[in-house]
Enzyme design. Structure first.
Site, PDB file in Angstrom:
ATOM      1  CD  GLN A  47      33.075  33.836  30.178  1.00 48.67           C
ATOM      2  OE1 GLN A  47      34.243  34.213  30.742  1.00 48.67           O
ATOM      3  NE2 GLN A  47      31.850  33.389  30.841  1.00 48.67           N
ATOM      4  NE  ARG A  68      25.682  38.784  36.482  1.00 49.47           N
ATOM      5  CZ  ARG A  68      24.729  38.445  37.217  1.00 49.47           C
ATOM      6  NH1 ARG A  68      24.747  37.111  37.888  1.00 49.47           N
ATOM      7  NH2 ARG A  68      23.671  39.126  37.653  1.00 49.47           N
ATOM      8  CG  HIS A 218      30.991  29.538  39.095  1.00 46.86           C
ATOM      9  ND1 HIS A 218      30.106  29.723  38.108  1.00 46.86           N
ATOM     10  CD2 HIS A 218      32.325  29.481  38.510  1.00 46.86           C
ATOM     11  CE1 HIS A 218      30.698  29.764  37.043  1.00 46.86           C
ATOM     12  NE2 HIS A 218      31.965  29.875  37.158  1.00 46.86           N
ATOM     13  CG  HIS A 255      36.312  31.779  41.102  1.00 44.25           C
ATOM     14  ND1 HIS A 255      37.391  32.222  40.400  1.00 44.25           N
ATOM     15  CD2 HIS A 255      35.217  31.909  40.419  1.00 44.25           C
ATOM     16  CE1 HIS A 255      36.921  32.028  39.077  1.00 44.25           C
ATOM     17  NE2 HIS A 255      35.616  31.767  39.106  1.00 44.25           N
ATOM     18  CG  ASP A 306      36.874  31.865  34.825  1.00 44.92           C
ATOM     19  OD1 ASP A 306      35.825  31.680  34.234  1.00 44.92           O
ATOM     20  OD2 ASP A 306      36.805  32.560  36.045  1.00 44.92           O
TER      21      ASP A 306
END
Ligand code: ZN
Length: 434
Positions: A47, A68, A218, A255, A306
């Protein structure tokens, strides 16, 4: 072996004076400020290549879910060679910013059409090679990803690169665990409750038993996920997990944004660590973690970058505190009865929680040296050093980074910065043209 003396060293237990450690030859033998390096508890390396490319409105109701879709399109184009180039660039940036280890929550396993590579660990190998080449300590967490929602629907076309049967996943896991060594640890990751049905989750966790290894998941990042879990499993995600899995100190809940007070108490009682990713959570509009309640209850936590919109431990810590200030209209939230320095409490707890969660026994020996000549540290004392760095400093204060006896960053530059950046530029040109 040469050694390096620090006037002041910040260790996992706090400050020490006149602290000497062995170091690689060729650098400074005396420094003013040395800090144990922070583990980065949550990374999806690929990412990094789309950071900054998802900031144009595509829909009036842009959210995590529209982001997403973009991420899936991007993920579909990443080759093993591109992943190596992207992760190498990312890991150089982490080392220069002051992270000394990373937990890679790795789900991009297969070829774009969903078939495994000839070596099922091909994409994992790219990450292992990037960590080895750049010197960053790696906790590789291959991700189990099986379904496209809480209702057990099959993976969509764009999710096919992520999926495994339980048997194929276990084969990958044992192949990777056989390679663990000094700076490579291997644990497991459950993508989320929506992606791992209850039966396979139980079977995998039964198989793992008491084996000491990091277990990351997650959880409760999005309100939509909380609502689906309530509708289909009759409980909130964290509530459900604590009731159905043997959550203990090996676990890291990533998270855990949306929590009821009973869930805060439940996480603390389990001994799990929470991985907070403030810049990504802000970027994706996730919501705000109940930090004050969690700190008051004595919870363990660390930070992760992240999605890598920011690669900076101090920015993560700063925004963890700033988010709370903005909603409470108060200052200095992350303090305690015995610690009135916000910067020091944040750094110390992120370090202690990070070391628990990364599964790397050697990580407490990795360290960074801050630039004592920098104007931002003029006249610094132990009482204000971490406040200055967290709130008024940036990555440019990191002078040296050492991992496992190697000096990887000197004068603020990674030893291979230019070559790695050139490889990244080539990979991005190919990616963006494809
Ligand atoms: Zn994540």
């Amino acid at each position: 072996m040469p050694s390096q003396r620090a006037d002041h060293a910040f260790l996992p237990r706090g400050w020490a004076a006149d602290h000497t450690v062995p170091v690689a030859a060729g650098g400074s033998d005396a420094v003013a400020w040395r800090l144990t390096g922070l583990p980065n508890l949550h990374s999806h390396a690929f990412q990094r290549a789309m950071a900054g490319l998802a900031e144009r409105q595509s829909h009036p109701e842009d959210s995590f879910w529209t982001w997403r879709e973009l991420m899936y399109r991007f993920a579909g184009r990443i080759t093993p060679e591109a992943l190596h180039a992207i992760a190498s660039q990312l890991y150089v940036e982490m080392l220069e910013a002051g992270y000394t280890s990373v937990c890679e929550f790795h789900y991009l396993h297969h070829q774009p059409d969903g078939r495994p590579y000839d070596d099922a660990a091909e994409m994992s190998n790219a990450l292992i090679a990037a960590a080895r080449d750049t010197g960053l300590r790696l906790t590789l967490l291959p991700v189990l990803y099986m379904s496209g929602g809480f209702d057990g629907r099959p993976l969509s076309e764009r999710q096919r690169r992520f999926g495994h049967t339980l048997e194929a996943y276990q084969a990958l896991l044992s192949a990777l665990r056989a390679r663990a060594g000094d700076t490579l640890a291997v644990g497991i990751a459950l993508h989320s409750l929506r992606a791992v049905p209850e039966g396979p989750m139980r079977e995998l966790l039964d198989d793992v038993g008491d084996t000491p290894m990091p277990i990351h998941i997650h959880i409760a990042e999005q309100i939509g996920e909380v609502q689906d879990c309530l509708a289909l499993r009759g409980a909130r995600p964290v509530e459900w997990l604590l009731d159905h899995a043997p959550v203990d100190a090996r676990w890291t809940l990533v998270h855990a944004t949306h929590l009821e007070p009973s869930e805060v108490r439940g996480i603390v009682a389990s001994g799990a660590t929470v991985a907070l990713c403030p810049t990504t959570e802000a970027n994706l509009g996730d919501g705000l973690f109940p930090l004050r309640d969690y700190l008051q209850a004595g919870g363990h936590w660390g930070i992760g970058s992240d999605s890598h919109v920011s690669v900076s431990p101090v920015e993560e810590l700063r925004w963890l505190e700033y988010g709370q200030r903005l909603v409470t209209r108060r200052r200095n939230i992350a303090v305690s009865a015995t610690q009135s320095s916000t910067g020091e409490l944040l750094y110390a707890q992120a370090l202690q929680g990070g070391l628990r969660a990364c599964g790397q026994p050697g990580a407490a020996d990795d360290f960074i040296v801050l630039d004592a000549q920098a104007p931002a540290l003029a006249g610094a004392t132990r009482d204000d050093l971490l406040d200055r760095w967290v709130f008024a400093g940036n990555r440019s204060l990191v002078q040296e980074t050492h991992v496992a006896g190697q000096r990887l960053v000197s004068g603020g530059r990674h030893r291979d910065r230019d070559a790695v950046a050139a490889g990244y530029v080539r990979a991005m040109r190919t990616l963006l043209a494809s």
